[in-house]
Design a protein around this motif. Structure first.
Motif, PDB file in Angstrom:
ATOM      1  N   LEU A 172       0.834  -1.202   0.000  1.00  0.00           N
ATOM      2  CA  LEU A 172       0.000   0.000   0.000  1.00  0.00           C
ATOM      3  C   LEU A 172       0.871   1.255   0.000  1.00  0.00           C
ATOM      4  O   LEU A 172       0.616   2.199  -0.769  1.00  0.00           O
ATOM      5  N   GLN A 173       1.893   1.288   0.826  1.00  0.00           N
ATOM      6  CA  GLN A 173       2.774   2.447   0.896  1.00  0.00           C
ATOM      7  C   GLN A 173       3.514   2.658  -0.420  1.00  0.00           C
ATOM      8  O   GLN A 173       3.694   3.794  -0.864  1.00  0.00           O
ATOM      9  N   GLN A 174       3.935   1.570  -1.052  1.00  0.00           N
ATOM     10  CA  GLN A 174       4.626   1.680  -2.332  1.00  0.00           C
ATOM     11  C   GLN A 174       3.719   2.295  -3.392  1.00  0.00           C
ATOM     12  O   GLN A 174       4.122   3.197  -4.130  1.00  0.00           O
ATOM     13  N   ILE A 175       2.492   1.821  -3.468  1.00  0.00           N
ATOM     14  CA  ILE A 175       1.552   2.325  -4.472  1.00  0.00           C
ATOM     15  C   ILE A 175       1.179   3.775  -4.194  1.00  0.00           C
ATOM     16  O   ILE A 175       1.084   4.599  -5.113  1.00  0.00           O
ATOM     17  N   CYS A 176       0.992   4.120  -2.921  1.00  0.00           N
ATOM     18  CA  CYS A 176       0.649   5.498  -2.573  1.00  0.00           C
ATOM     19  C   CYS A 176       1.816   6.449  -2.866  1.00  0.00           C
ATOM     20  O   CYS A 176       1.601   7.603  -3.264  1.00  0.00           O
ATOM     21  N   HIS A 177       3.043   5.989  -2.668  1.00  0.00           N
ATOM     22  CA  HIS A 177       4.210   6.807  -3.012  1.00  0.00           C
ATOM     23  C   HIS A 177       4.195   7.127  -4.506  1.00  0.00           C
ATOM     24  O   HIS A 177       4.480   8.258  -4.913  1.00  0.00           O
ATOM     25  N   ALA A 178       3.840   6.138  -5.319  1.00  0.00           N
ATOM     26  CA  ALA A 178       3.753   6.371  -6.761  1.00  0.00           C
ATOM     27  C   ALA A 178       2.663   7.389  -7.085  1.00  0.00           C
ATOM     28  O   ALA A 178       2.854   8.294  -7.903  1.00  0.00           O
ATOM     29  N   TYR A 179       1.490   7.256  -6.425  1.00  0.00           N
ATOM     30  CA  TYR A 179       0.396   8.195  -6.659  1.00  0.00           C
ATOM     31  C   TYR A 179       0.833   9.633  -6.363  1.00  0.00           C
ATOM     32  O   TYR A 179       0.440  10.574  -7.063  1.00  0.00           O
ATOM     33  N   GLN A 180       1.630   9.807  -5.339  1.00  0.00           N
ATOM     34  CA  GLN A 180       2.073  11.147  -4.964  1.00  0.00           C
ATOM     35  C   GLN A 180       3.053  11.735  -5.967  1.00  0.00           C
ATOM     36  O   GLN A 180       3.365  12.921  -5.905  1.00  0.00           O
ATOM     37  N   HIS A 181       3.546  10.912  -6.881  1.00  0.00           N
ATOM     38  CA  HIS A 181       4.435  11.394  -7.939  1.00  0.00           C
ATOM     39  C   HIS A 181       3.778  11.212  -9.305  1.00  0.00           C
ATOM     40  O   HIS A 181       4.453  11.022 -10.319  1.00  0.00           O
ATOM     41  N   ASP A 182       2.443  11.284  -9.309  1.00  0.00           N
ATOM     42  CA  ASP A 182       1.657  11.253 -10.547  1.00  0.00           C
ATOM     43  C   ASP A 182       1.860   9.980 -11.354  1.00  0.00           C
ATOM     44  O   ASP A 182       1.831  10.003 -12.593  1.00  0.00           O
ATOM     45  N   MET A 183       2.077   8.880 -10.672  1.00  0.00           N
ATOM     46  CA  MET A 183       2.212   7.586 -11.330  1.00  0.00           C
ATOM     47  C   MET A 183       1.109   6.660 -10.808  1.00  0.00           C
ATOM     48  O   MET A 183       0.876   6.589  -9.603  1.00  0.00           O
ATOM     49  N   MET A 184       0.457   5.963 -11.728  1.00  0.00           N
ATOM     50  CA  MET A 184      -0.637   5.074 -11.366  1.00  0.00           C
ATOM     51  C   MET A 184      -0.199   3.621 -11.525  1.00  0.00           C
ATOM     52  O   MET A 184       0.599   3.289 -12.397  1.00  0.00           O
TER      53      MET A 184
END
Length: 326
Positions: A172-184
């Motif tokens: 979850l943290q890995q995916i959310c980190h990506a979201y915060q850098h405009d990556m889905m």
């Protein structure tokens, strides 16, 4: 929409949708070894070598494809760099899947660039050159791919079910980190790597959307980890661990990995109801209401209000319901 499709071994790009990408599997070839757990070929830090040596080792990998080939997709093919923890992804020359390997082997000077963006790093890229990238070699096995036997698919499902909540929390943290850098995250089954030895779940395929997309981390994780062969009981266990991992992000005095208003608690709960993972409509609505309360309390907590006691109480109630229902 162009999406990077990185398998267990950082497999290449394919053109697909953000849904489970089964319609494109005719464009993907898999080496038979993909159906087995993988291991690192040594612990030599390739990146500490001079660029000339790195380039030479890339060429050596490409000269022996019968030994180093990992897999291919709609935009590239991937090879293991021997005696390292890395692989090399070679982009096709054109749309007819013509290999760029001969051209790269002819280059006298393979200029490798280590100036990477955060978006590169999110996709496990460690170096770039004209025609390809160097990527981390992820140890483990994808949740599912067309080359797997039914027995192996079931084995991986069991391994996922047995993962601790902390494994789901790190994902979850890995995916959310990506979201915060405009990556889905592309939630294909090929794009989560399961490593039962290290008890890790690793997402390996993120893309930059062409337009604004709403983050759905819980739904994406669930979609990437479950499929038609996942039993209802396994889905319940996995869903419960995802929700419990989500509760870790709203604990008092904890800074969430994503704006809590961007978590998809409600969408996920209704998804579970629609799939009969949560069989009771009334309990679904109760959980939705409790998560609404928790979200409001957490926002107050982030603004410095002392709501720890009531927030902990609400979290405790939700955990009890999760244990009862899932």
């Amino acid at each position: 929409m162009k999406i990077e499709f990185n398998t267990i071994f950082a497999n290449p790009q394919i053109t697909t949708s953000t849904n489970i990408t089964q319609n494109n599997k005719q464009n993907i070839k898999y080496n038979k070894t993909l159906t087995k757990d993988t291991v690192s070929f040594g612990h030599n830090d390739l990146l500490s070598c001079p660029k000339e040596e790195i380039a030479q080792r890339i060429r050596e990998a490409l000269k022996s494809p019968q030994l180093t080939y990992i897999g291919s997709g709609g935009s590239a093919e991937v090879f293991k760099i021997p005696k390292s923890d890395y692989c090399v992804r070679i982009i096709y020359q054109n749309d007819d899947y013509t290999s760029s390997t001969p051209e790269i082997l002819r280059q006298k000077n393979l200029k490798i660039n280590f100036n990477l963006s955060e978006q590169d790093k999110i996709n496990h890229v460690v170096g770039k050159f004209k025609g390809g990238t160097i990527m981390k070699y992820i140890e483990g096995t994808p949740v599912l791919n067309p080359a797997m036997t039914q027995g192996h698919i079931d084995e991986i499902s069991k391994q996922i079910e047995e993962m601790p909540v902390e494994s789901f929390h790190k994902l979850l943290q890995q995916i959310c980190h990506a979201y915060q850098h405009d990556m889905m995250f592309d939630c294909s089954w090929n794009n989560v790597i399961v490593n039962p030895k290290n008890k890790t779940l690793t997402a390996i395929d993120f893309y930059k959307p062409e337009c604004i997309e709403i983050s759905h981390p819980f739904c994406h994780i669930f979609s990437g980890l479950t499929h038609s062969r996942t039993t209802l009981e396994q889905k319940k266990n996995i869903a419960g661990k995802i929700l419990t991992a989500g509760l870790m992000e709203v604990e008092p005095n904890h800074k969430p990995c994503l704006d809590i208003r961007d978590f998809d608690y409600y969408k996920f709960l209704y998804k579970l109801r629609d799939q009969n993972v949560i069989e009771s409509k009334n309990y679904t609505e109760l959980l939705v209401k409790l998560f609404e309360d928790i979200e409001c309390l957490k926002l107050r907590d982030l603004h410095g209000e002392d709501v720890s006691r009531i927030l902990k109480s609400k979290i405790k109630i939700v955990k009890a319901l999760i244990k009862q229902l899932l």
